[in-house]
Design a protein around this motif. Structure first.
Motif, PDB file in Angstrom:
ATOM      1  N   ASN A   1       0.851  -1.195   0.000  1.00  0.00           N
ATOM      2  CA  ASN A   1       0.000   0.000   0.000  1.00  0.00           C
ATOM      3  C   ASN A   1       0.885   1.243   0.000  1.00  0.00           C
ATOM      4  O   ASN A   1       2.118   1.124  -0.067  1.00  0.00           O
ATOM      5  N   VAL A   2       0.266   2.407   0.059  1.00  0.00           N
ATOM      6  CA  VAL A   2       1.063   3.642   0.120  1.00  0.00           C
ATOM      7  C   VAL A   2       1.804   3.735   1.435  1.00  0.00           C
ATOM      8  O   VAL A   2       2.833   4.408   1.544  1.00  0.00           O
ATOM      9  N   ASP A   3       1.290   3.058   2.467  1.00  0.00           N
ATOM     10  CA  ASP A   3       1.954   3.017   3.762  1.00  0.00           C
ATOM     11  C   ASP A   3       1.399   1.847   4.557  1.00  0.00           C
ATOM     12  O   ASP A   3       0.226   1.481   4.401  1.00  0.00           O
ATOM     13  N   LEU A   4       2.228   1.243   5.368  1.00  0.00           N
ATOM     14  CA  LEU A   4       1.823   0.161   6.270  1.00  0.00           C
ATOM     15  C   LEU A   4       2.454   0.447   7.628  1.00  0.00           C
ATOM     16  O   LEU A   4       3.486  -0.145   7.995  1.00  0.00           O
ATOM     17  N   PRO A   5       1.887   1.373   8.389  1.00  0.00           N
ATOM     18  CA  PRO A   5       2.503   1.819   9.648  1.00  0.00           C
ATOM     19  C   PRO A   5       2.770   0.671  10.608  1.00  0.00           C
ATOM     20  O   PRO A   5       1.945  -0.235  10.770  1.00  0.00           O
ATOM     21  N   GLY A   6       3.946   0.710  11.222  1.00  0.00           N
ATOM     22  CA  GLY A   6       4.289  -0.253  12.253  1.00  0.00           C
ATOM     23  C   GLY A   6       4.722  -1.612  11.753  1.00  0.00           C
ATOM     24  O   GLY A   6       4.998  -2.508  12.560  1.00  0.00           O
ATOM     25  N   GLN A   7       4.798  -1.783  10.427  1.00  0.00           N
ATOM     26  CA  GLN A   7       5.185  -3.087   9.887  1.00  0.00           C
ATOM     27  C   GLN A   7       6.591  -3.035   9.295  1.00  0.00           C
ATOM     28  O   GLN A   7       7.073  -1.980   8.888  1.00  0.00           O
ATOM     29  N   ASP A   8       7.236  -4.178   9.261  1.00  0.00           N
ATOM     30  CA  ASP A   8       8.548  -4.301   8.618  1.00  0.00           C
ATOM     31  C   ASP A   8       8.308  -4.373   7.112  1.00  0.00           C
ATOM     32  O   ASP A   8       7.650  -5.298   6.623  1.00  0.00           O
ATOM     33  N   VAL A   9       8.806  -3.380   6.381  1.00  0.00           N
ATOM     34  CA  VAL A   9       8.432  -3.252   4.973  1.00  0.00           C
ATOM     35  C   VAL A   9       9.635  -3.063   4.064  1.00  0.00           C
ATOM     36  O   VAL A   9      10.720  -2.658   4.499  1.00  0.00           O
ATOM     37  N   CYS A  10       9.411  -3.368   2.801  1.00  0.00           N
ATOM     38  CA  CYS A  10      10.291  -2.930   1.723  1.00  0.00           C
ATOM     39  C   CYS A  10       9.714  -1.610   1.212  1.00  0.00           C
ATOM     40  O   CYS A  10       8.523  -1.542   0.906  1.00  0.00           O
TER      41      CYS A  10
END
Length: 482
Positions: free
Chosen positions: A159-168
């Motif tokens: 998504n445009v943002d995934l707060p609090g998650q470990d992301v690429c």
């Protein structure tokens, strides 16, 4: 330069002010919200006859579930005049009096018996929920990212943002946009290959869902008003202007009569013969960039003009790119969907391009026509994200016109027909207002199709019926070949 773009934050503030909406003074329960069958409207100073071109006014009184008059505004209404037997319709305008009442105005455009229709689309209480969810829950629609390497594949949420998650994180410095995907368990971030829409996440509480019940939204308001008896005008109006860029758009911008759109902006043509369409497009290159509501225009032209043949580029129909050429009349029509966020079937991320990038790749070509639309996939996100995307498109348009001043550029507005609780016409209307403001000072043509979908006799759909699409395309052709 055609426009001083100014500072981003200043422009965002001014645009957000433009779309400010009166919200309820406090959180309220369902029984205090507007009820369409308890609300009513009546003609102001009713008469036995009216004349084409004169203003007709209606008073709308909003009432809650117990029939009590509301004391504040913020409801979202659609208003139109229509004559089913004549296949005629024209939009009205609604002014909020901020006290629970509204004034709707109409200008009859044809003679005969004409019916007033007022629909409550969303109560102010429902809009307060939409307003809050748009700002705080951009994850209500989510996407899948597909990572592939060495024969392995992983599917994760993006998504445009995934707060609090470990992301690429994939950040485009040029366009100042971020896209993120959950970090795969075993594969690296650079193994991101494909994108697809996934689904809607339920973000409404059980109590909030009640405000979007089918008996409360998109419902006719009660009235005792009789149909209007409209008489012909005594003085015939002189001919309208040719269809050229930067014309002022009145309200209403046009009307339907016998299912044909009669523009009040300019003297639009009706291209009922495919040969007339082909002649208009002869020696031109039509580039359509946007979403599926514009794809419908490409599909209409390919189906309507026998000599216009699709050339397979071996890609999915959406997002394309799609290409059709007419060798007999020497023109092409190209379509490509815009960059993420894009709700669609699985596709390679390499096939998704920014509209700005596509425009930057065009030089000074004779006969070039650009048609853009971008809104439907942004309604679930904070408006600031949409503004940022439009600013870069606008800058690319300015630069293209500097390179190729004879290029004709069209901006297709939003249309009605978004009918899900959290993806709906009020959100579309807000983005449409922003879009028109941002492009209003450029030498481009804004094809305002909002009214063309809101006042037709056919129920509203996000992807309009062919008769409406034909009228939309005919309006564009009227500007290409005035």
């Amino acid at each position: 330069m055609f426009l001083n773009t100014g500072h981003l934050e200043e422009e965002i503030d001014s645009l957000l002010k433009l779309i400010e909406w009166p919200l309820p003074p406090a959180t309220t329960s369902l029984e205090f919200s507007t009820h369409p069958k308890k609300s009513e409207f009546s003609l102001i100073n009713p008469r036995s006859t009216y004349v084409i071109g004169e203003k007709v006014k209606v008073l709308i009184v909003a009432r809650d579930h117990r029939g009590r008059p509301k004391s504040y505004g913020g409801d979202f209404f659609y208003a139109k005049l229509h004559s089913p037997n004549l296949k005629a319709g024209v939009s009205g305008s609604v002014v909020d009096n901020y006290n629970g009442s509204y004034t709707a105005s109409f200008i009859p455009q044809w003679s005969g018996e004409t019916v007033v229709s007022i629909k409550l689309m969303y109560s102010s209480e429902a809009i307060a929920i939409l307003h809050e969810k748009r700002a705080t829950r951009p994850d209500k629609f989510y996407f899948y990212g597909y990572f592939m390497k060495d024969g392995k594949e992983e599917e994760v949420e993006c998504n445009v943002d995934l707060p609090g998650q470990d992301v690429c994180e994939y950040y485009d410095e040029r366009y100042e946009e971020k896209w993120v995907c959950q970090r795969p368990r075993t594969l690296p971030c650079d193994a991101y290959r494909d994108h697809s829409g996934a689904g809607f996440r339920e973000v409404l509480t059980a109590e909030e869902q009640k405000f979007f019940s089918t008996y409360l939204i998109d419902q006719e308001i009660s009235t005792d008003a009789e149909p209007l008896n409209v008489l012909p005008q005594r003085d015939v109006i002189k001919g309208r202007r040719p269809c050229t860029p930067r014309l002022w758009t009145p309200h209403p911008s046009g009307f339907y009569y016998q299912d044909e759109w009669k523009s009040l902006v300019c003297s639009n043509e009706h291209f009922n013969d495919s040969k007339k369409v082909a002649k208009c497009l002869s020696d031109k290159m039509i580039y359509m960039l946007g979403d599926s509501t514009l794809l419908g225009w490409w599909e209409y032209l390919v189906k309507f003009v026998p000599t216009l043949k699709q050339i397979s580029l071996h890609v999915p129909h959406l997002p394309g790119p799609l290409l059709a050429t007419d060798a007999e009349h020497n023109y092409l029509v190209h379509f490509r969907a815009h960059q993420k966020p894009l709700r669609m079937n699985r596709i390679s991320v390499k096939e998704l391009h920014y509209i700005s990038t596509e425009l930057d790749g065009l030089g000074d070509r004779q006969g070039m026509v650009i048609v853009l639309t971008i809104w439907a996939h942004f309604v679930t996100y904070p408006v600031e994200l949409y503004i940022r995307r439009l600013r870069h498109i606008r800058e690319a348009v300015i630069q293209l016109l500097e390179r190729s001043p004879h290029t004709k550029i069209f901006i297709k507005s939003a249309n009605t027909g978004h009918d899900l609780p959290l993806v709906n016409d009020w959100l579309s209307y807000q983005l449409d207002t922003v879009m028109k403001a941002m492009f209003s000072k450029l030498p481009v043509t804004i094809l305002d199709v909002w009214e063309m979908t809101s006042c037709h006799r056919i129920p509203q759909f996000l992807h309009p019926e062919p008769i409406i699409v034909k009228n939309e395309v005919d309006l564009m052709l009227s500007f290409i070949c005035p």
